[in-house]
Design a protein around this motif. Structure first.
Motif, PDB file in Angstrom:
ATOM      1  N   GLU A  85       0.817  -1.216   0.000  1.00  0.00           N
ATOM      2  CA  GLU A  85       0.000   0.000   0.000  1.00  0.00           C
ATOM      3  C   GLU A  85       0.851   1.267   0.000  1.00  0.00           C
ATOM      4  O   GLU A  85       0.560   2.221  -0.725  1.00  0.00           O
ATOM      5  N   PHE A  99      -4.526   2.113 -10.158  1.00  0.00           N
ATOM      6  CA  PHE A  99      -3.780   0.912  -9.780  1.00  0.00           C
ATOM      7  C   PHE A  99      -4.691  -0.294  -9.717  1.00  0.00           C
ATOM      8  O   PHE A  99      -5.909  -0.178  -9.638  1.00  0.00           O
ATOM      9  N   THR A 101      -4.725  -4.262  -7.800  1.00  0.00           N
ATOM     10  CA  THR A 101      -4.054  -5.173  -6.880  1.00  0.00           C
ATOM     11  C   THR A 101      -4.135  -6.588  -7.429  1.00  0.00           C
ATOM     12  O   THR A 101      -5.215  -7.041  -7.805  1.00  0.00           O
TER      13      THR A 101
ATOM     14  N   THR B 127     -11.553  -9.569   0.168  1.00  0.00           N
ATOM     15  CA  THR B 127     -10.404 -10.446  -0.047  1.00  0.00           C
ATOM     16  C   THR B 127      -9.322 -10.022   0.941  1.00  0.00           C
ATOM     17  O   THR B 127      -9.528  -9.122   1.732  1.00  0.00           O
ATOM     18  N   GLY B 128      -8.174 -10.646   0.808  1.00  0.00           N
ATOM     19  CA  GLY B 128      -7.033 -10.221   1.622  1.00  0.00           C
ATOM     20  C   GLY B 128      -7.166 -10.618   3.076  1.00  0.00           C
ATOM     21  O   GLY B 128      -7.848 -11.581   3.428  1.00  0.00           O
TER      22      GLY B 128
ATOM     23  N   SER C 105     -10.050  -5.814  -1.113  1.00  0.00           N
ATOM     24  CA  SER C 105      -9.343  -5.828   0.163  1.00  0.00           C
ATOM     25  C   SER C 105      -9.510  -4.460   0.799  1.00  0.00           C
ATOM     26  O   SER C 105      -9.628  -3.454   0.102  1.00  0.00           O
ATOM     27  N   LEU C 106      -9.537  -4.444   2.113  1.00  0.00           N
ATOM     28  CA  LEU C 106      -9.749  -3.174   2.807  1.00  0.00           C
ATOM     29  C   LEU C 106      -8.616  -2.193   2.537  1.00  0.00           C
ATOM     30  O   LEU C 106      -8.826  -0.987   2.546  1.00  0.00           O
ATOM     31  N   SER C 107      -7.418  -2.744   2.239  1.00  0.00           N
ATOM     32  CA  SER C 107      -6.325  -1.812   1.972  1.00  0.00           C
ATOM     33  C   SER C 107      -6.536  -1.118   0.626  1.00  0.00           C
ATOM     34  O   SER C 107      -6.180   0.040   0.457  1.00  0.00           O
ATOM     35  N   GLU C 108      -7.153  -1.828  -0.319  1.00  0.00           N
ATOM     36  CA  GLU C 108      -7.465  -1.165  -1.593  1.00  0.00           C
ATOM     37  C   GLU C 108      -8.439  -0.018  -1.354  1.00  0.00           C
ATOM     38  O   GLU C 108      -8.283   1.081  -1.888  1.00  0.00           O
TER      39      GLU C 108
END
Lengths: 123, 386, 121
Positions: A85, A99, A101, B127-128, C105-108
């Motif tokens: 990140e 971007f 992922t 996800t993740g 994903s939460l980070s995205e």
């Protein structure tokens, strides 16, 4: 439309290239950052899709080069892995446009490419 | 006396009770039913009504109680679970700490199902790290055993739910048990199981096509194709076998896979489907074949054209326009004389797509025989410009 | 920085709320489209994240309404599911600023939000 794909992982690269060619784009492949820089000089692509971690020249450096040259108005989409990140934020600071992922779904790749190429008019 | 007869007398009795017959008729009704009997039946009915009312109340009460219970625990649970989902697990910290209060709550069957439903719905969207934490919670709260038990339940919707819970939570070791359900008699159980094994093992999961004898609906086929598009491609060894399946929906699905993934190696297997007994399969075979066309493909389609019925003929012409090799110039030119106008038009379009010579030939034909070819020529010309 | 999230799955909503609070934003959660519209009027959030499929009033309507109203520069992120590409395109043509596909994903989510806050700042 000419798209440069810079990705050092062969399987990932093949998947992206296959999808984009299938959609009718002309695709140039670079296996590392150095090749990518050369291709940008010689081919002047309309869009760059680059992995963030690559041998020789990293994706960040690539973005730095492309975005610091006002003559090159090329949109850049960054490919990142999970847990990168901070690097992605750096890429944005350098001027990256979007971007993805990994792993991502092919439909999303198409959509973001289309959007970066401004095929979907904004407003 | 049969129960039915009792019932009819009861009805008569009640009617008599509520609507006293007009004078004079009284004597005749008294012949049918005595007064004591009438009171007895009325009382029986009152009791039944009272019981029904009670049952309804109890039912509503329980429902309401469950509802408020859910509302009450929802807030607490959601706050706590969302915290757990965001917990950062790593080395030395493999387990999510679960307060004993929540362990207790989750023992309650209503709370249990509620937690599973919430976890499943949320897992689908993430996800993740968050997604792995959800799976971790599912295991730590011992919800897995319940899901496994559901797979043996006699009600189909419970079985389907059990399967869904297991695959959404990535319980790959249950693959075989789920696989067995891919040919379940119940359509929904079957669909859930097929989705499940493709979710857990991608293209390899398609091996259920070897055994499924029940139809795979159109909707399910599209859903599976959508799922497959999300996972890395793996070569399918059984593709040729599926094209020969006795289950027409398997053949249809295999044809769609060939088209989507450009599987040139099964060209001849697809060509054989041009002779399938069912029209939808033949139509799809035409589409698929055009997408993987080789040197002989055009000839095969022309051969099929001669034998086919009208709708399939049209479909073949549309796809000959896609293949459009100069080799087709001559046969398509001949089809301009076909007795049907729609066929003439489609043949003309295909001809024009083959090469500039095709267009010229069409123009010449129009000059020689303006009726009807001038019209057709103009139409094709305008379409190509557009 | 005030962010409104419209999402009908309660646990999903809570999880997103908590994540963004941890990232330091003020967060308003809304379970359906009608409620979201009301809150947008009343609370004037600086950014909106909305699911495409919502009860009562769809995510598209929210995008449309926000982007139509007095040229507001409030950015909107759309949450979609796989197979809703057509709807996402529609959302973009209505002026949506970004989108995220479930599962994400939460980070995205964090990154996309942060990036848009930089755009407004």
């Amino acid at each position: 439309m000419k798209i440069l794909v810079a990705e050092d992982e062969p399987l990932m690269s093949a998947a992206i290239v296959g999808r984009l060619r299938g959609e009718g784009y002309e695709v140039i492949v670079a296996n590392d950052g150095r090749e990518a820089l050369k291709a940008i000089e010689e081919e002047r692509p309309d869009l760059i899709i680059t992995d963030i971690l690559m041998p020789f020249t990293s994706g960040l450096e690539l973005i730095g080069v492309v975005k610091s040259d006002p003559a090159m108005q090329i949109p850049v989409i960054v490919l990142s892995g999970m847990g990168q990140e901070a690097t992605v934020m750096e890429a944005f600071e350098l001027g990256a446009d979007d971007f993805l992922t990994k792993p991502f779904n092919p439909a999303e790749l198409s959509m973001r490419v289309k959007r970066a190429l401004k095929k979907i008019p904004k407003k | 006396m049969t129960p039915l007869a009792t019932l009819s007398i009861n009805v008569a009795g009640i009617t008599a009770f509520y609507f006293p017959p007009i004078e004079g008729l009284l004597s005749s009704s008294a012949n049918v039913i005595t007064q004591e009997r009438l009171y007895d039946t009325a009382i029986v009915f009152l009791i039944i009504t009272a019981l029904l009312v009670c049952a309804t109340y109890i039912y509503l009460y329980l429902n309401k109680k469950a509802f408020f219970y859910k509302q009450r625990i929802r807030k607490q649970l959601d706050i706590w679970i969302s915290k757990a989902i965001l917990e950062e697990l790593g080395e030395g910290n493999q387990e999510i700490s679960i307060p004993s209060k929540f362990k207790r709550i989750v023992h309650h069957p209503i709370a249990r199902q509620f937690v599973i439903d919430e976890l499943v719905a949320t897992k689908k969207g993430l996800t993740g790290a968050a997604a792995s934490n959800i799976v971790q919670l599912y295991l730590q709260l011992d919800l897995r055993d319940g899901s496994i038990k559901k797979m043996d339940h006699k009600k189909w919707y419970v079985r389907a739910r059990g399967i869904q819970e297991l695959y959404v939570m990535e319980q790959s070791d249950m693959l075989l048990r789920i696989y067995r359900q891919t040919n379940s008699k119940n359509e929904f159980v079957r669909m859930e199981a097929q989705t499940g094994i493709v979710h857990l093992s991608g293209f390899k999961g398609l091996r259920f096509l070897d055994i499924v004898v029940y139809p795979i609906t159109e909707w399910q086929q599209l859903k599976l194709l959508d799922q497959l598009s999300q996972v890395p491609f793996v070569q399918m060894k059984s593709l040729g076998k599926w094209l020969l399946s006795a289950n027409p929906s398997v053949v249809l699905f295999a044809l769609r896979i060939v088209e989507t993934y450009q599987q040139f190696q099964v060209h001849d297997g697809v060509a054989a489907c041009l002779h399938h007994e069912l029209e939808p399969v033949r139509m799809q075979a035409v589409r698929t074949l055009a997408s993987i066309a080789g040197d002989e493909t055009a000839d095969m389609l022309l051969e099929a054209f001669a034998k086919e019925k009208f709708t399939v003929k049209l479909c073949i012409l549309d796809h000959l326009a896609v293949i459009a090799t100069p080799l087709l110039l001559n046969p398509l030119y001949q089809l301009l004389d076909f007795p049907n106008d729609l066929i003439k038009l489609k043949a003309a379009k295909a001809l024009a797509s083959c090469s500039p010579e095709g267009m010229e030939a069409l123009q010449k034909k129009a000059a020689m025989q303006p009726e009807p070819y001038q019209q057709i020529f103009l139409h094709v010309q305008s379409e190509i410009k557009a | 920085m005030k962010i409104l999230i419209a999402e009908d799955e309660p646990l999903m909503l809570r999880t997103i709320e908590l994540k963004l609070r941890k990232d330091g934003y003020e967060v308003i959660g809304s379970p359906d489209g009608r409620d979201a519209m009301k809150r947008i009027e009343a609370d004037k959030p600086d950014m909106i994240i909305t699911d495409i499929m919502l009860p009562y009033s769809s995510g598209l309507e929210i995008v449309g309404r926000v982007k139509m109203s007095s040229g507001s520069g409030v950015p909107v992120i759309v949450l979609s599911s796989m197979g809703q590409e057509k709807t996402v395109e529609e959302a973009f043509s209505l002026g949506a600023d970004d989108y995220i596909t479930k599962p994400f994903s939460l980070s995205e989510l964090s990154i996309r939000v942060k990036r848009l806050t930089k755009v407004i700042a």
